[in-house]
Design a protein around this motif. Structure first.
Motif, PDB file in Angstrom:
ATOM      1  N   SER A 704      -0.288   0.235   2.458  1.00  0.00           N
ATOM      2  CA  SER A 704      -0.103   0.446   3.889  1.00  0.00           C
ATOM      3  C   SER A 704       0.811   1.638   4.135  1.00  0.00           C
ATOM      4  CB  SER A 704       0.486  -0.813   4.523  1.00  0.00           C
ATOM      5  OG  SER A 704       0.613  -0.656   5.914  1.00  0.00           O
ATOM      6  N   GLN A 705       0.499   2.393   5.168  1.00  0.00           N
ATOM      7  CA  GLN A 705       1.333   3.545   5.516  1.00  0.00           C
ATOM      8  C   GLN A 705       2.771   3.105   5.779  1.00  0.00           C
ATOM      9  OE1 GLN A 705       0.711   7.046   5.896  1.00  0.00           O
ATOM     10  NE2 GLN A 705      -0.981   6.418   4.581  1.00  0.00           N
ATOM     11  N   GLY A 706       3.733   3.895   5.264  1.00  0.00           N
ATOM     12  CA  GLY A 706       5.134   3.623   5.509  1.00  0.00           C
ATOM     13  C   GLY A 706       5.812   2.786   4.446  1.00  0.00           C
ATOM     14  N   THR A 707       5.073   2.323   3.444  1.00  0.00           N
ATOM     15  CA  THR A 707       5.719   1.556   2.376  1.00  0.00           C
ATOM     16  C   THR A 707       6.440   2.504   1.433  1.00  0.00           C
ATOM     17  OG1 THR A 707       3.800   1.628   0.895  1.00  0.00           O
ATOM     18  CG2 THR A 707       3.906  -0.182   2.497  1.00  0.00           C
ATOM     19  N   THR A 708       7.382   1.968   0.685  1.00  0.00           N
ATOM     20  CA  THR A 708       8.095   2.777  -0.306  1.00  0.00           C
ATOM     21  C   THR A 708       7.135   3.325  -1.350  1.00  0.00           C
ATOM     22  OG1 THR A 708      10.112   1.491   0.022  1.00  0.00           O
ATOM     23  CG2 THR A 708       9.933   2.738  -2.022  1.00  0.00           C
ATOM     24  N   PHE A 709       6.153   2.518  -1.731  1.00  0.00           N
ATOM     25  CA  PHE A 709       5.171   2.977  -2.714  1.00  0.00           C
ATOM     26  C   PHE A 709       4.451   4.221  -2.226  1.00  0.00           C
ATOM     27  CE2 PHE A 709       0.691   3.027  -4.020  1.00  0.00           C
ATOM     28  CZ  PHE A 709       0.828   3.175  -5.391  1.00  0.00           C
ATOM     29  N   ARG A 710       3.967   4.215  -0.983  1.00  0.00           N
ATOM     30  CA  ARG A 710       3.241   5.368  -0.458  1.00  0.00           C
ATOM     31  C   ARG A 710       4.160   6.566  -0.284  1.00  0.00           C
ATOM     32  NH1 ARG A 710      -1.668   4.891   1.804  1.00  0.00           N
ATOM     33  NH2 ARG A 710      -1.535   7.153   1.534  1.00  0.00           N
ATOM     34  N   ASP A 711       5.379   6.329   0.193  1.00  0.00           N
ATOM     35  CA  ASP A 711       6.301   7.442   0.430  1.00  0.00           C
ATOM     36  C   ASP A 711       6.716   8.123  -0.864  1.00  0.00           C
ATOM     37  OD1 ASP A 711       6.149   6.872   3.106  1.00  0.00           O
ATOM     38  OD2 ASP A 711       8.053   5.778   3.187  1.00  0.00           O
ATOM     39  N   GLN A 712       6.877   7.342  -1.952  1.00  0.00           N
ATOM     40  CA  GLN A 712       7.386   7.906  -3.195  1.00  0.00           C
ATOM     41  C   GLN A 712       6.297   8.457  -4.102  1.00  0.00           C
ATOM     42  OE1 GLN A 712       9.778   4.860  -5.056  1.00  0.00           O
ATOM     43  NE2 GLN A 712      11.511   5.183  -3.662  1.00  0.00           N
ATOM     44  N   CYS A 721      -4.767   3.781  -4.310  1.00  0.00           N
ATOM     45  CA  CYS A 721      -5.210   2.910  -3.205  1.00  0.00           C
ATOM     46  C   CYS A 721      -6.700   3.097  -2.950  1.00  0.00           C
ATOM     47  CB  CYS A 721      -4.404   3.209  -1.945  1.00  0.00           C
ATOM     48  SG  CYS A 721      -2.659   2.728  -2.068  1.00  0.00           S
ATOM     49  N   SER A 722      -7.149   4.337  -2.968  1.00  0.00           N
ATOM     50  CA  SER A 722      -8.568   4.598  -2.750  1.00  0.00           C
ATOM     51  C   SER A 722      -9.404   4.002  -3.875  1.00  0.00           C
ATOM     52  CB  SER A 722      -8.801   6.111  -2.656  1.00  0.00           C
ATOM     53  OG  SER A 722     -10.178   6.386  -2.493  1.00  0.00           O
ATOM     54  N   ALA A 723      -8.924   4.142  -5.111  1.00  0.00           N
ATOM     55  CA  ALA A 723      -9.676   3.636  -6.264  1.00  0.00           C
ATOM     56  C   ALA A 723      -9.716   2.121  -6.301  1.00  0.00           C
ATOM     57  CB  ALA A 723      -9.067   4.177  -7.564  1.00  0.00           C
ATOM     58  N   THR A 724      -8.751   1.460  -5.656  1.00  0.00           N
ATOM     59  CA  THR A 724      -8.739  -0.010  -5.630  1.00  0.00           C
ATOM     60  C   THR A 724      -9.334  -0.567  -4.343  1.00  0.00           C
ATOM     61  OG1 THR A 724      -6.426   0.091  -4.875  1.00  0.00           O
ATOM     62  CG2 THR A 724      -6.815  -0.288  -7.227  1.00  0.00           C
ATOM     63  N   GLY A 725     -10.015   0.288  -3.541  1.00  0.00           N
ATOM     64  CA  GLY A 725     -10.803  -0.239  -2.440  1.00  0.00           C
ATOM     65  C   GLY A 725     -10.338   0.098  -1.047  1.00  0.00           C
ATOM     66  N   GLY A 727     -10.548   2.369   1.874  1.00  0.00           N
ATOM     67  CA  GLY A 727     -11.466   3.439   2.236  1.00  0.00           C
ATOM     68  C   GLY A 727     -10.790   4.683   2.775  1.00  0.00           C
ATOM     69  N   SER A 728      -9.747   4.495   3.591  1.00  0.00           N
ATOM     70  CA  SER A 728      -9.060   5.640   4.209  1.00  0.00           C
ATOM     71  C   SER A 728      -7.561   5.471   4.014  1.00  0.00           C
ATOM     72  CB  SER A 728      -9.399   5.730   5.701  1.00  0.00           C
ATOM     73  OG  SER A 728     -10.780   5.826   5.902  1.00  0.00           O
ATOM     74  N   PRO A 729      -7.043   5.742   2.829  1.00  0.00           N
ATOM     75  CA  PRO A 729      -5.621   5.483   2.553  1.00  0.00           C
ATOM     76  C   PRO A 729      -4.664   6.281   3.426  1.00  0.00           C
ATOM     77  CG  PRO A 729      -6.657   6.716   0.760  1.00  0.00           C
ATOM     78  CD  PRO A 729      -7.752   6.265   1.652  1.00  0.00           C
ATOM     79  N   ASP A 730      -5.106   7.422   3.950  1.00  0.00           N
ATOM     80  CA  ASP A 730      -4.207   8.229   4.766  1.00  0.00           C
ATOM     81  C   ASP A 730      -3.954   7.627   6.140  1.00  0.00           C
ATOM     82  OD1 ASP A 730      -3.957  10.070   2.751  1.00  0.00           O
ATOM     83  OD2 ASP A 730      -5.580  11.359   3.476  1.00  0.00           O
ATOM     84  N   THR A 731      -4.809   6.704   6.569  1.00  0.00           N
ATOM     85  CA  THR A 731      -4.623   6.078   7.881  1.00  0.00           C
ATOM     86  C   THR A 731      -4.491   4.561   7.805  1.00  0.00           C
ATOM     87  OG1 THR A 731      -7.036   5.944   8.190  1.00  0.00           O
ATOM     88  CG2 THR A 731      -5.920   7.915   9.028  1.00  0.00           C
ATOM     89  N   TYR A 732      -4.597   4.002   6.611  1.00  0.00           N
ATOM     90  CA  TYR A 732      -4.615   2.547   6.484  1.00  0.00           C
ATOM     91  C   TYR A 732      -3.243   1.941   6.773  1.00  0.00           C
ATOM     92  CZ  TYR A 732      -4.689  -2.080   4.341  1.00  0.00           C
ATOM     93  OH  TYR A 732      -4.572  -3.432   4.119  1.00  0.00           O
ATOM     94  N   ILE A 817      -7.950  -7.166  -8.162  1.00  0.00           N
ATOM     95  CA  ILE A 817      -7.891  -6.958  -6.716  1.00  0.00           C
ATOM     96  C   ILE A 817      -9.266  -6.646  -6.167  1.00  0.00           C
ATOM     97  CG2 ILE A 817      -6.927  -5.511  -4.895  1.00  0.00           C
ATOM     98  CD1 ILE A 817      -4.447  -5.152  -6.682  1.00  0.00           C
ATOM     99  N   VAL A 818      -9.715  -7.423  -5.157  1.00  0.00           N
ATOM    100  CA  VAL A 818     -10.990  -7.205  -4.485  1.00  0.00           C
ATOM    101  C   VAL A 818     -10.701  -6.972  -3.000  1.00  0.00           C
ATOM    102  CG1 VAL A 818     -13.255  -8.147  -3.932  1.00  0.00           C
ATOM    103  CG2 VAL A 818     -12.182  -8.696  -6.128  1.00  0.00           C
ATOM    104  N   ARG A 819     -11.024  -5.791  -2.517  1.00  0.00           N
ATOM    105  CA  ARG A 819     -10.771  -5.423  -1.121  1.00  0.00           C
ATOM    106  C   ARG A 819     -12.069  -5.357  -0.329  1.00  0.00           C
ATOM    107  NH1 ARG A 819      -5.695  -2.994   0.145  1.00  0.00           N
ATOM    108  NH2 ARG A 819      -4.386  -2.573  -1.681  1.00  0.00           N
ATOM    109  N   GLY A 820     -11.916  -5.393   0.992  1.00  0.00           N
ATOM    110  CA  GLY A 820     -13.024  -5.182   1.904  1.00  0.00           C
ATOM    111  C   GLY A 820     -12.480  -4.640   3.212  1.00  0.00           C
ATOM    112  N   GLY A 821     -12.955  -3.467   3.629  1.00  0.00           N
ATOM    113  CA  GLY A 821     -12.424  -2.866   4.849  1.00  0.00           C
ATOM    114  C   GLY A 821     -10.964  -2.482   4.709  1.00  0.00           C
ATOM    115  N   GLY A 822     -10.505  -2.270   3.498  1.00  0.00           N
ATOM    116  CA  GLY A 822      -9.114  -1.915   3.255  1.00  0.00           C
ATOM    117  C   GLY A 822      -8.277  -3.084   2.828  1.00  0.00           C
ATOM    118  N   ASP A 823      -8.392  -4.214   3.511  1.00  0.00           N
ATOM    119  CA  ASP A 823      -7.582  -5.383   3.197  1.00  0.00           C
ATOM    120  C   ASP A 823      -7.994  -6.006   1.866  1.00  0.00           C
ATOM    121  OD1 ASP A 823      -6.256  -5.095   5.600  1.00  0.00           O
ATOM    122  OD2 ASP A 823      -7.550  -6.506   6.664  1.00  0.00           O
TER     123      ASP A 823
END
Length: 1016
Positions: A704-712, A721-725, A727-732, A817-823
């Protein structure tokens, strides 16, 4: 020569604190009337040991609650009071709806799980009520309870190798004469809801010149259920759902064009770009138009919503984002109705032999209810699929599956015109579906408001009876032998289940299913469904469970030899336990959405034990000690299990438990020192061996946008994130409270757990009526059987523990991890055919802390001469550390509060304390009770180190008060108020349920209680 008088004094004083909080009442009298007490002391039995000897006093931390204290809050179930004790982590209670506990009432010592402690009645095991071998406290004849002893230092050698965290011993009334009737009633003061009441009666008499005694008792209890919408804090769900009653379109793999979406929504007055074409956030209004559910914490708000904004809508999130408010119709407090009948009998057939017997019958009914069924919750598979729990469809490519989605052909006659315009713009291809472009089927999911609540009504009947013989073999030797037989029958009726295959049949029919049932099925909106179609789709089911238990035990005890410091006493005994169960799932099979389907199950296990115990006085009246005593115990247990349904027979196994307890009475006014070391061994139960289970915990999404993982981690993090499902990691952005399903399966290769317990304490009493104790405890469970934690697997995939430093999607944890629609939809084991994760002996659990008790009794001149009694119980948790898998770090959960799916009883405040004060003057007793729960951080803070988003809880203090008027020696009336200051539960997110942990915090509010007691 052995000094019996000196030991009698020690028992009369020290036992008052170390064993029995109620006995503290008598401390001043003991100090003033020593000679009288010395003459009166007889051989006693302490929970944790079978040696009956006045030399032996408790050498493990112990607390006793007498019947007066147990009834002081007018609770109708035992767990309600026991869960307030500092030694107990509130877990599965009779009020638990989701996570549910089947209406059952369990106790969880030290937070190690209700399957790691024993529940005893008069020192004997009782009938279990679940395949995890736990005892339902609802089945204990509450009217007969005289006191409850809680020992938390381990008791495996004395009562069973599986007593990892200790034992709870419910002691019943003995040699009771007369009639005792009690009425309890409670109700919320302002709302006049959540009503509870109970009637209990006990009738007993001696006969044949007092050779025999017979007692009968009855208990009737009833509790009114409470819906979450009846309390403001629980009316809105703190988690979200992707299953909309209006239907939700998923465009995975074959997106419509943005131009087509903009054109349709322009007709509703919505600006271009406000509804992304690839966002899977579109739903359906009843008038054929479409709405957008919005995206949390972004410029994309809800658009063209045409339904009322009522309790069916998650109000705190709307209109930033739409989510169905499933909590408004859920149950907050379960309704309950219980009836029990019990009897006790003993008769002296000679001066040295007595027969004893007991029997009880309990029937109680409870009900849980969840929001209408989200569907589908099974996978849809091509027609070549053979797995019975999956639906099949001609619209899915052979060999492919589609997770948790309906598959709808473009020929469905109910497709609204605006939506068809959007579908016709597609030009891509989902490889799991037949066809491509505009002709390819599309994916949807929905929630069945028309199907009613997912209700589960349980009818539990438990019968147990016991008969035995005890007596004296000589002046110093005695024996006891008994046999117990018990049976538990649980009938569970489920409503609200849906046959996913039949829904799929309706959707794929050319006429929308009208030829199958009247009107067919239109999924586009909150539309009505004919009674005929509801009958066709819904599946009511009745499940039946039967448990049988047989126990035979015998032992002898007595003084073996006289040593310089006194008599060495021993116990030698044998025990045989056999347990079997059978589950008939009835019609609940196939691709069912709603409650989890279950397969027929049947199994049995058998334990044959030999146990030994020895009390050894080491020192008597020496310069450095008045006495030093050692208590040793050993139990060897041979066990074997059989899975009858699967025709699997386990190997015979042998486990050993032992203990060593030391008491050093220094004398000269100094504290007594007590210490113990115990080994317990718990064999895996049937749930762990065969059944498994499932849950849908809330999770924290690092993508999710704003997490420490994404920021660092920048672009590399986005790529993972994209490889694990995603679809749009820049806006998710993760919507608050999303949940991920996980299913576990049994494993017949599980090994036993072993647990080592160490305690060290000081006990001191004073002539002025003050008594103190301080105990350190440490429990270390190795080869622990732990259910997998969703958030730990997610955290490991996204390198919170340093194991995936390359941020590779091929890393093992990422494969789950199995995602659908991002979640994240669910976690599945890629190495198993059904994705279920098998249980393993995966790690360890280690907990340690300090128990402090203080009691004071004194007379005053206040109010014309009042007697004051004060008790303080405190627990300080030093650690609660676990390691689930060897490649994961160990995590200390002390000072953390549980989230949904973490497991009941998984909140661990550092400080817990109870303060009880009673002032007696004339005919009146005034009581004030306080309960302190320390504030905690959310456990996600330690599972996802570096993230700061999860909220925790503040400190909580509850106060209860009551006034009792003793009209005569045998008649009393009590008026009380529980939760005097109407303290609301601590709210946090993610959470267990209702925005809080309802096992730990009071979810009802201020209640008035009324009790009447009549004795004859």
């Amino acid at each position: 020569m052995f000094n019996r008088n000196r030991i009698s004094v020690a028992v009369a004083t020290t036992l008052a604190l170390s064993c029995n909080s109620a006995a503290l009442i008598s401390i001043p009298a003991m100090a003033q009337e020593t000679a009288k007490e010395e003459a009166a002391v007889e051989k006693i039995a302490i929970t944790g040991s079978r040696i009956r000897n006045p030399d032996l006093i408790s050498n493990s931390p112990m607390l006793t609650i007498d019947s007066a204290e147990l009834n002081s809050r007018s609770d109708i179930t035992l767990d309600t009071y026991l869960n307030t004790l500092p030694q107990v982590n509130p877990a599965g209670t009779t009020t638990s709806n989701n996570p549910g506990n089947g209406g059952q009432s369990n106790i969880n010592l030290r937070g190690l799980g209700s399957n790691r402690n024993l529940v005893l009645v008069d020192g004997r095991r009782v009938m279990v009520s679940a395949s995890d071998m736990t005892v339902d406290l609802n089945t204990i004849p509450a009217a007969l309870i005289e006191s409850i002893e809680v020992i938390t230092g381990g008791a495996g050698a004395a009562y069973g190798a599986d007593a990892v965290s200790g034992a709870v011993n419910l002691k019943l009334k003995d040699d009771f004469e007369g009639f005792d009737f009690r009425l309890n009633h409670s109700n919320h003061i302002e709302e006049r809801d959540a009503e509870e009441y109970s009637f209990t009666g006990v009738l007993g008499a001696n006969f044949e010149d007092d050779k025999g005694n017979a007692v009968i008792a009855f208990d009737y209890s009833k509790r009114e259920g409470l819906i979450k919408s009846q309390r403001a804090f629980s009316a809105n769900a703190t988690s979200t759902t992707s299953f909309f009653p209006e239907g939700r379109y998923f465009s995975a793999g074959n997106h419509p064009t943005q131009a087509a979406v903009d054109a349709v929504f322009a007709g509703y007055g919505v600006a271009a770009g406000a509804v992304p074409a690839n966002g899977s956030i579109m739903g359906f209004n009843d008038d054929g138009t479409m709405f957008s559910a919005g995206v949390f914490n972004s410029p994309l708000d809800v658009q063209n919503w045409r339904y009322p904004v009522d309790l069916s809508v998650n109000g705190p999130l709307f209109p930033d984002v739409y989510s169905y408010n499933f909590d408004a119709v859920n149950i907050l407090v379960l309704p309950l109705e219980r009836k029990t009948f019990s009897t006790k009998f003993d008769y002296a057939i000679s001066d040295s032999a007595e027969i004893f017997a007991s029997a009880s019958w309990t029937n109680y009914q409870s009900e849980t209810a969840l929001a209408p069924t989200p569907f589908p919750t099974v996978q849809i598979q091509g027609l070549d699929g053979t797995v019975p729990t999956r639906a099949t469809s001609a619209l899915v490519e052979n060999g492919s599956t589609v997770a948790n989605q309906l598959i709808i052909p473009v020929t469905n006659p109910f497709i609204p015109d605006d939506f068809r315009t959007i579908l016709n713009s597609r030009s891509g291809d989902n490889p799991s579906l037949v066809g491509s472009g505009a002709d390819e089927p599309f994916l949807m999911r929905q929630r069945s408001l028309w199907g009613g609540l997912r209700g589960s009504q349980r009818d539990n009947t438990v019968v147990q009876y016991m008969m035995g013989l005890r007596g004296e073999l000589s002046d110093s030797w005695s024996y006891e032998v008994y046999a117990m037989q018990g049976k538990t029958n649980i009938k569970q009726t489920q409503t609200g289940n849906l046959d996913t295959q039949r829904i799929q049949n309706l959707l794929e029919a050319a006429d929308g299913g009208n030829s199958i049932c009247e009107g067919g099925y239109n999924p586009f909106g909150r539309l009505s469904v004919s009674d005929q179609c509801v009958s066709y789709i819904t599946v009511d089911a009745t499940l039946a469970r039967e448990f049988n238990q047989r126990i035979i035990q015998g032992y002898v005890t007595g003084d073996l030899v006289e040593l310089p410091a006194g008599y060495m006493s021993v116990v030698v005994g044998v025990e045989s336990r056999k347990f079997d169960y059978e589950l008939d799932p009835g019609s609940l099979s196939g691709p069912i959405s709603g409650f989890n389907t279950q397969n027929p199950a049947a199994g049995e296990n058998e334990f044959n034990d030999v146990f030994l115990e020895a009390f050894i006085p080491l020192v008597d009246d020496a310069s450095f000690a008045e006495s030093v005593d050692l208590n040793l115990g050993y139990r060897t247990s041979k066990s074997k299990f059989t899975d009858i349904a699967k025709e699997i027979e386990g190997d015979e196994d042998r486990n050993n438990a032992f203990k060593a307890e030391l008491s050093w009475n220094i004398g000269d006014g100094l504290p007594r020192v007590r210490a113990s070391y115990q080994r317990a061994v718990r064999a895996p139960n049937f749930t762990e061996l065969f059944d498994g289970g499932g849950s849908a915990p809330q999770y924290f999404d690092p993508c999710s946008q704003g997490t420490t993982f994404r920021d660092q981690n920048g672009a590399a993090g986005a790529a993972l994130c994209s490889a694990t499902g995603v679809g749009s990691p820049d806006t998710y952005v993760q919507t608050p409270g999303t949940q991920a399903s996980i299913n576990t399966s049994g494993n017949v290769d599980l090994r036993p757990e072993t647990a080592d317990t160490f305690t060290l304490g000081l006990v001191q009493t004073f002539d002025n009526g003050l008594a103190l104790s301080l105990d350190y405890y440490s429990i270390d469970v190795k080869d622990a059987i732990i259910n997998p934690n969703v958030n730990l697997i997610i955290a490991d995939c996204y390198n919170y523990y340093g194991n995936n430093s390359n941020l590779s999607a091929d890393y093992a944890s990422c494969q789950y991890i199995v995602r659908g629609g991002g979640d994240i939809f669910f976690l599945a084991d890629p190495n198993t055919s059904d994705g279920n994760i098998p249980g393993i002996n995966s790690g360890f659990i280690k907990t340690s802390g300090l128990d402090f008790q203080a009691g004071m009794r004194f007379d005053t001149d206040v109010l014309g001469g009042a007697y004051i009694k004060m008790d303080l119980y405190v627990n300080y948790l030093l650690e609660y550390e676990t390691q689930e898998l060897d490649f994961l770090p160990s995590i200390d959960y002390a000072d953390t509060v549980a989230y949904f799916g973490a497991g009941l009883g998984q909140s661990f405040p550092e400080w817990k304390a109870n303060l009880n004060t009673l002032v007696t003057f004339g005919d009146f007793d005034i009581a004030l009770k306080g309960r302190f729960i320390d504030g905690m951080q959310n456990r996600l803070a330690v599972e996802m180190p570096g993230e700061t988003r999860p909220s925790g809880t503040g400190t909580t203090m509850y106060w209860d008060t009551s006034v009792t008027y003793n009209m005569s020696e045998n008649h009393s009336l009590r008026l009380g108020v529980n939760n005097l200051f109407d303290k609301e539960p601590e709210l946090y997110a993610p959470n267990v349920q209702s925005g809080t942990d309802p096992s730990l915090y009071d979810v009802i509010g201020r209640r008035i209680t009324l009790s009447a007691n009549l004795k004859f």
